[in-house]
Design an enzyme around this catalytic site. Structure first.
Site, PDB file in Angstrom:
ATOM      1  N   LYS A  22     -52.418  -7.666  18.277  1.00 39.48           N
ATOM      2  CA  LYS A  22     -52.722  -6.542  19.350  1.00 39.48           C
ATOM      3  C   LYS A  22     -52.338  -5.243  18.701  1.00 39.48           C
ATOM      4  O   LYS A  22     -53.250  -4.187  18.886  1.00 39.48           O
ATOM      5  CB  LYS A  22     -51.984  -6.624  20.751  1.00 39.48           C
ATOM      6  CG  LYS A  22     -51.587  -5.448  21.605  1.00 39.48           C
ATOM      7  CD  LYS A  22     -50.776  -6.012  22.718  1.00 39.48           C
ATOM      8  CE  LYS A  22     -49.325  -5.472  22.593  1.00 39.48           C
ATOM      9  NZ  LYS A  22     -48.836  -4.250  22.684  1.00 39.48           N
ATOM     10  N   ASN A  23     -51.203  -5.112  18.230  1.00 43.89           N
ATOM     11  CA  ASN A  23     -50.729  -3.580  17.684  1.00 43.89           C
ATOM     12  C   ASN A  23     -51.459  -3.190  16.415  1.00 43.89           C
ATOM     13  O   ASN A  23     -51.290  -2.076  16.103  1.00 43.89           O
ATOM     14  CB  ASN A  23     -49.239  -3.842  17.442  1.00 43.89           C
ATOM     15  CG  ASN A  23     -48.426  -3.744  18.971  1.00 43.89           C
ATOM     16  OD1 ASN A  23     -48.907  -3.650  19.920  1.00 43.89           O
ATOM     17  ND2 ASN A  23     -47.153  -4.141  18.944  1.00 43.89           N
ATOM     18  N   CYS A 116     -41.468   4.265  30.784  1.00 41.97           N
ATOM     19  CA  CYS A 116     -41.757   2.968  30.077  1.00 41.97           C
ATOM     20  C   CYS A 116     -40.646   2.023  30.276  1.00 41.97           C
ATOM     21  O   CYS A 116     -39.549   2.503  30.441  1.00 41.97           O
ATOM     22  CB  CYS A 116     -42.155   3.178  28.813  1.00 41.97           C
ATOM     23  SG  CYS A 116     -42.217   1.528  27.657  1.00 41.97           S
ATOM     24  N   ARG A 121     -39.891   7.095  25.549  1.00 39.84           N
ATOM     25  CA  ARG A 121     -40.719   6.953  24.449  1.00 39.84           C
ATOM     26  C   ARG A 121     -41.550   8.412  24.379  1.00 39.84           C
ATOM     27  O   ARG A 121     -42.271   8.396  24.742  1.00 39.84           O
ATOM     28  CB  ARG A 121     -41.541   5.744  24.583  1.00 39.84           C
ATOM     29  CG  ARG A 121     -40.965   4.364  24.767  1.00 39.84           C
ATOM     30  CD  ARG A 121     -41.859   3.305  25.010  1.00 39.84           C
ATOM     31  NE  ARG A 121     -42.580   2.962  23.612  1.00 39.84           N
ATOM     32  CZ  ARG A 121     -43.664   1.996  23.665  1.00 39.84           C
ATOM     33  NH1 ARG A 121     -43.762   1.352  24.686  1.00 39.84           N
ATOM     34  NH2 ARG A 121     -44.106   1.702  22.860  1.00 39.84           N
ATOM     35  N   ASP A 304     -39.620  -5.959  18.877  1.00 42.98           N
ATOM     36  CA  ASP A 304     -40.512  -6.847  19.608  1.00 42.98           C
ATOM     37  C   ASP A 304     -40.164  -8.351  19.549  1.00 42.98           C
ATOM     38  O   ASP A 304     -40.803  -9.164  20.322  1.00 42.98           O
ATOM     39  CB  ASP A 304     -41.955  -6.734  19.224  1.00 42.98           C
ATOM     40  CG  ASP A 304     -42.636  -5.261  19.408  1.00 42.98           C
ATOM     41  OD1 ASP A 304     -41.886  -4.286  20.272  1.00 42.98           O
ATOM     42  OD2 ASP A 304     -43.727  -4.758  18.663  1.00 42.98           O
ATOM     43  N   ILE A 326     -34.015   0.325  18.037  1.00 41.24           N
ATOM     44  CA  ILE A 326     -35.168   1.193  18.215  1.00 41.24           C
ATOM     45  C   ILE A 326     -35.432   1.848  19.726  1.00 41.24           C
ATOM     46  O   ILE A 326     -35.733   2.632  19.783  1.00 41.24           O
ATOM     47  CB  ILE A 326     -36.595   0.149  17.995  1.00 41.24           C
ATOM     48  CG1 ILE A 326     -36.165  -0.395  16.459  1.00 41.24           C
ATOM     49  CG2 ILE A 326     -37.919   1.158  17.960  1.00 41.24           C
ATOM     50  CD1 ILE A 326     -36.520   0.333  15.287  1.00 41.24           C
ATOM     51  N   ARG A 396     -50.718  -8.837  28.982  1.00 40.79           N
ATOM     52  CA  ARG A 396     -50.790  -7.805  28.010  1.00 40.79           C
ATOM     53  C   ARG A 396     -51.027  -8.100  26.549  1.00 40.79           C
ATOM     54  O   ARG A 396     -51.889  -7.305  25.745  1.00 40.79           O
ATOM     55  CB  ARG A 396     -50.077  -6.680  28.303  1.00 40.79           C
ATOM     56  CG  ARG A 396     -49.990  -5.928  29.637  1.00 40.79           C
ATOM     57  CD  ARG A 396     -48.870  -5.023  29.750  1.00 40.79           C
ATOM     58  NE  ARG A 396     -49.203  -4.111  28.788  1.00 40.79           N
ATOM     59  CZ  ARG A 396     -48.675  -2.816  28.763  1.00 40.79           C
ATOM     60  NH1 ARG A 396     -47.743  -2.494  29.588  1.00 40.79           N
ATOM     61  NH2 ARG A 396     -49.101  -1.870  27.815  1.00 40.79           N
TER      62      ARG A 396
HETATM   63  N1  EPU Z   1     -40.090   8.119  18.937  1.00 39.10           N
HETATM   64  C1  EPU Z   1     -39.825   9.520  19.034  1.00 39.10           C
HETATM   65  N2  EPU Z   1     -40.740  10.369  19.114  1.00 39.10           N
HETATM   66  C2  EPU Z   1     -42.000   9.795  18.966  1.00 39.10           C
HETATM   67  C3  EPU Z   1     -42.733   8.668  18.791  1.00 39.10           C
HETATM   68  C4  EPU Z   1     -41.571   7.677  18.662  1.00 39.10           C
HETATM   69  O1  EPU Z   1     -38.672   9.691  19.216  1.00 39.10           O
HETATM   70  O2  EPU Z   1     -42.951  10.702  18.953  1.00 39.10           O
HETATM   71  C5  EPU Z   1     -39.214   7.035  18.709  1.00 39.10           C
HETATM   72  C6  EPU Z   1     -39.319   5.784  19.648  1.00 39.10           C
HETATM   73  O3  EPU Z   1     -38.687   6.431  21.017  1.00 39.10           O
HETATM   74  C7  EPU Z   1     -38.608   4.793  19.050  1.00 39.10           C
HETATM   75  C8  EPU Z   1     -38.919   5.003  17.746  1.00 39.10           C
HETATM   76  O4  EPU Z   1     -39.493   6.397  17.562  1.00 39.10           O
HETATM   77  O5  EPU Z   1     -37.138   5.014  19.229  1.00 39.10           O
HETATM   78  C9  EPU Z   1     -40.010   3.805  17.176  1.00 39.10           C
HETATM   79  O6  EPU Z   1     -40.971   4.255  18.038  1.00 39.10           O
HETATM   80  P1  EPU Z   1     -42.658   3.989  17.369  1.00 39.10           P
HETATM   81  O7  EPU Z   1     -43.188   5.275  17.460  1.00 39.10           O
HETATM   82  O8  EPU Z   1     -42.581   3.272  16.230  1.00 39.10           O
HETATM   83  O9  EPU Z   1     -43.200   2.923  18.559  1.00 39.10           O
HETATM   84  P2  EPU Z   1     -44.747   2.943  19.128  1.00 39.10           P
HETATM   85  O10 EPU Z   1     -45.603   3.264  18.341  1.00 39.10           O
HETATM   86  O11 EPU Z   1     -44.646   3.827  20.553  1.00 39.10           O
HETATM   87  C10 EPU Z   1     -45.140   0.408  18.569  1.00 39.10           C
HETATM   88  C11 EPU Z   1     -45.882  -0.765  19.200  1.00 39.10           C
HETATM   89  C12 EPU Z   1     -44.308  -1.212  19.895  1.00 39.10           C
HETATM   90  C13 EPU Z   1     -43.284  -1.514  19.142  1.00 39.10           C
HETATM   91  C14 EPU Z   1     -42.750  -0.212  18.434  1.00 39.10           C
HETATM   92  C15 EPU Z   1     -41.741  -0.534  17.157  1.00 39.10           C
HETATM   93  C16 EPU Z   1     -47.874  -0.466  19.482  1.00 39.10           C
HETATM   94  C17 EPU Z   1     -49.235  -0.189  20.336  1.00 39.10           C
HETATM   95  N3  EPU Z   1     -46.690  -0.579  19.966  1.00 39.10           N
HETATM   96  O12 EPU Z   1     -44.740   1.444  19.363  1.00 39.10           O
HETATM   97  O13 EPU Z   1     -44.874  -2.442  20.596  1.00 39.10           O
HETATM   98  O14 EPU Z   1     -42.063  -1.985  19.716  1.00 39.10           O
HETATM   99  O15 EPU Z   1     -43.929   0.281  17.563  1.00 39.10           O
HETATM  100  O16 EPU Z   1     -42.279  -1.547  16.560  1.00 39.10           O
HETATM  101  O17 EPU Z   1     -48.156  -0.695  18.440  1.00 39.10           O
HETATM  102  C18 EPU Z   1     -44.869  -4.295  22.128  1.00 39.10           C
HETATM  103  O18 EPU Z   1     -45.631  -4.789  21.551  1.00 39.10           O
HETATM  104  O19 EPU Z   1     -44.265  -4.840  22.852  1.00 39.10           O
HETATM  105  C19 EPU Z   1     -44.505  -2.977  21.761  1.00 39.10           C
HETATM  106  C20 EPU Z   1     -43.517  -2.412  22.636  1.00 39.10           C
END
Ligand code: EPU
Length: 417
Positions: A22-23, A116, A121, A304, A326, A396
């Site tokens: 998915k991701n 969320c 986030r 995850d 995280i 999901r």
């Molecule tokens: N963060 C910031 N600012 C930003 C973006 C992220 O501070 O602009 C912080 C977040 O709050 C967090 C850390 O950076 O503390 C990492 O977040 P990241 O951006 O890597 O997460 P994401 O891209 O929003 C994806 C996956 C998540 C998974 C995370 C971490 C997708 C669609 N989602 O989220 O998946 O937990 O990476 O590996 O790829 C799930 O599948 O259940 C899920 C939540």
């Protein structure tokens, strides 16, 4: 709202196949906007998040068709550049269209994701990275309003590793003028999956799988056909299902290389593995040894899989500590697991898990995707009946989880509302 009813305490056996990730698929779907024409993605599971991203792409003007694992996305007539609140508020990954929309239209209007279940986030890293590439961004009335006359390569130095921000930066940089260097890029396999897709489209990217990505902008990209990588989180969840039910099971069509950290931790708990190409067989411990984890970006222990590993530790012979770095508030599963007679104490982003001899079935509620998976695993191991409500969360991100578990001999059924 559908429910699962699980009669726990049964041994599992046999083998199941892992679905596409998915991701990886969600950002790749967004990246199809970078070229005009029809891209074809195969090994795509039938998940609610993928339906939601399809809906968003249709709003943008794409034609999207899904049939038996193949997703066709024709972006020829896309003309709209907005991701509305009604979609983004339901699925945060919608933010992945930001980079591709700017690259294609020179502008984008994407709703801020808002709250969320797994914690705060923000999107500040996405914003800063795109600004480095020459994008003007204003936040107004709950929307990110972005415009740019010409994307221009630059150095993007992420202060924190972010999967989504790396993906948005990549999607903008591939069509920017000159070179972009992304430092402290996320190294998750899903980012590499997106890079493979962009390379196939004609992008020039070096450094895949490292924290330093070097992108030379190209003028245009082509639509492509590609098979999606296997879902390491689904694979990990099934390996933990074997461990928690003390059952020998095999998972097929997975990528063992993505699962090294989890398998190392499961080995600490006493489990053993047999690995052959894209197949992993788990030989679980009969007495689960406690193991501590701390979630970290890849190749560290994935957030995850934190909830699922915590569920396993509730039945360990002793005490373990689970630290979430995280998403520090990602512990909604703890009170629900305690309803199944687990003994978990939570303090400042760390769960202290006191292993109990057995869990006992009860009614519990799913609160987010991975928390739901943890409850299913605990329910499989618990004595008696566990009823899990609000399982739309699990739909999901897991393709027919109850069907796959039934194939392994689990007594789980879906009660449709
Ligand atoms: N963060 C910031 N600012 C930003 C973006 C992220 O501070 O602009 C912080 C977040 O709050 C967090 C850390 O950076 O503390 C990492 O977040 P990241 O951006 O890597 O997460 P994401 O891209 O929003 C994806 C996956 C998540 C998974 C995370 C971490 C997708 C669609 N989602 O989220 O998946 O937990 O990476 O590996 O790829 C799930 O599948 O259940 C899920 C939540």
């Amino acid at each position: 709202m559908d429910k699962f009813i699980i009669n726990g305490g049964k041994k599992l056996s046999g083998s199941i196949e892992i679905s596409g990730a998915k991701n990886a698929i969600l950002p790749i779907m967004a990246a199809t906007l970078l070229a005009k024409g029809k891209s074809i993605l195969t090994n795509v599971p039938n998940l609610n998040d993928i339906k939601m991203m399809s809906h968003l792409l249709r709003i943008i003007g794409a034609r999207v068709d899904y049939f038996e694992g193949t997703l066709e996305i024709d972006t020829t007539n896309c003309s709209y550049y907005e991701a509305p609140y009604e979609i983004v508020s339901k699925m945060r990954a919608s933010v992945n269209v930001l980079g591709p929309l700017i690259a294609r239209f020179g502008k984008a209007k994407v709703s801020l994701p808002g709250g969320c279940a797994i914690g705060t986030r923000p999107v500040d890293l996405h914003q800063k990275a795109l600004e480095k590439l020459g994008v003007n961004i204003n936040i107004k009335h709950g929307y990110i309003l972005a415009n740019c006359s010409k994307l221009k390569g630059n150095i993007i130095n992420f202060e924190k590793s972010s999967v989504g921000a790396t993906e948005n930066a990549l999607c903008a940089a591939v069509l920017a003028k000159d070179e972009t260097n992304i430092r402290n890029a996320a190294m998750e396999p899903e980012v590499s999956g997106l890079i493979d897709f962009l390379l196939e489209m004609g992008a020039d990217i070096q450094g895949k799988g490292t924290t330093h990505l070097k992108i030379k902008g190209v003028k245009t990209l082509q639509p492509v056909e590609m098979e999606m990588i296997p879902d390491r989180i689904e694979a990990g969840t099934f390996l933990i299902a074997g461990a928690i039910t003390k059952s020998k099971i095999s998972i097929e069509k997975c990528e063992p290389g993505y699962l090294q950290t989890l398998m190392g931790k499961l080995e600490e708990t006493g489990a053993k593995f047999e690995i052959e190409d894209n197949k992993i067989k788990i030989f679980p411990a009969q007495n689960i040894i406690p193991a501590n984890i701390e979630t970290q970006p890849f190749p560290g222990f994935p957030t995850d899989l934190q909830a699922q590993f915590l569920a396993l530790m509730t039945l360990a012979d002793g005490k373990s500590f689970i630290k979430e770095t995280i998403f520090p508030d990602r512990f909604m599963h703890v009170p629900e697991l305690n309803r199944l007679h687990a003994d978990i104490r939570l303090e400042k982003g760390i769960a202290e898990v006191h292993g109990v001899p057995e869990l006992s079935g009860a009614e519990v509620m799913a609160t987010d995707l991975r928390a739901s998976a943890a409850l299913v695993l605990a329910g499989l191991a618990a004595n008696g009946q566990t009823t899990i409500s609000r399982i739309y969360h699990i739909d999901r991100g897991y393709d027919r989880i109850e069907k796959k578990l039934q194939m392994l001999g689990a007594e789980i059924k879906r009660i449709e509302s």
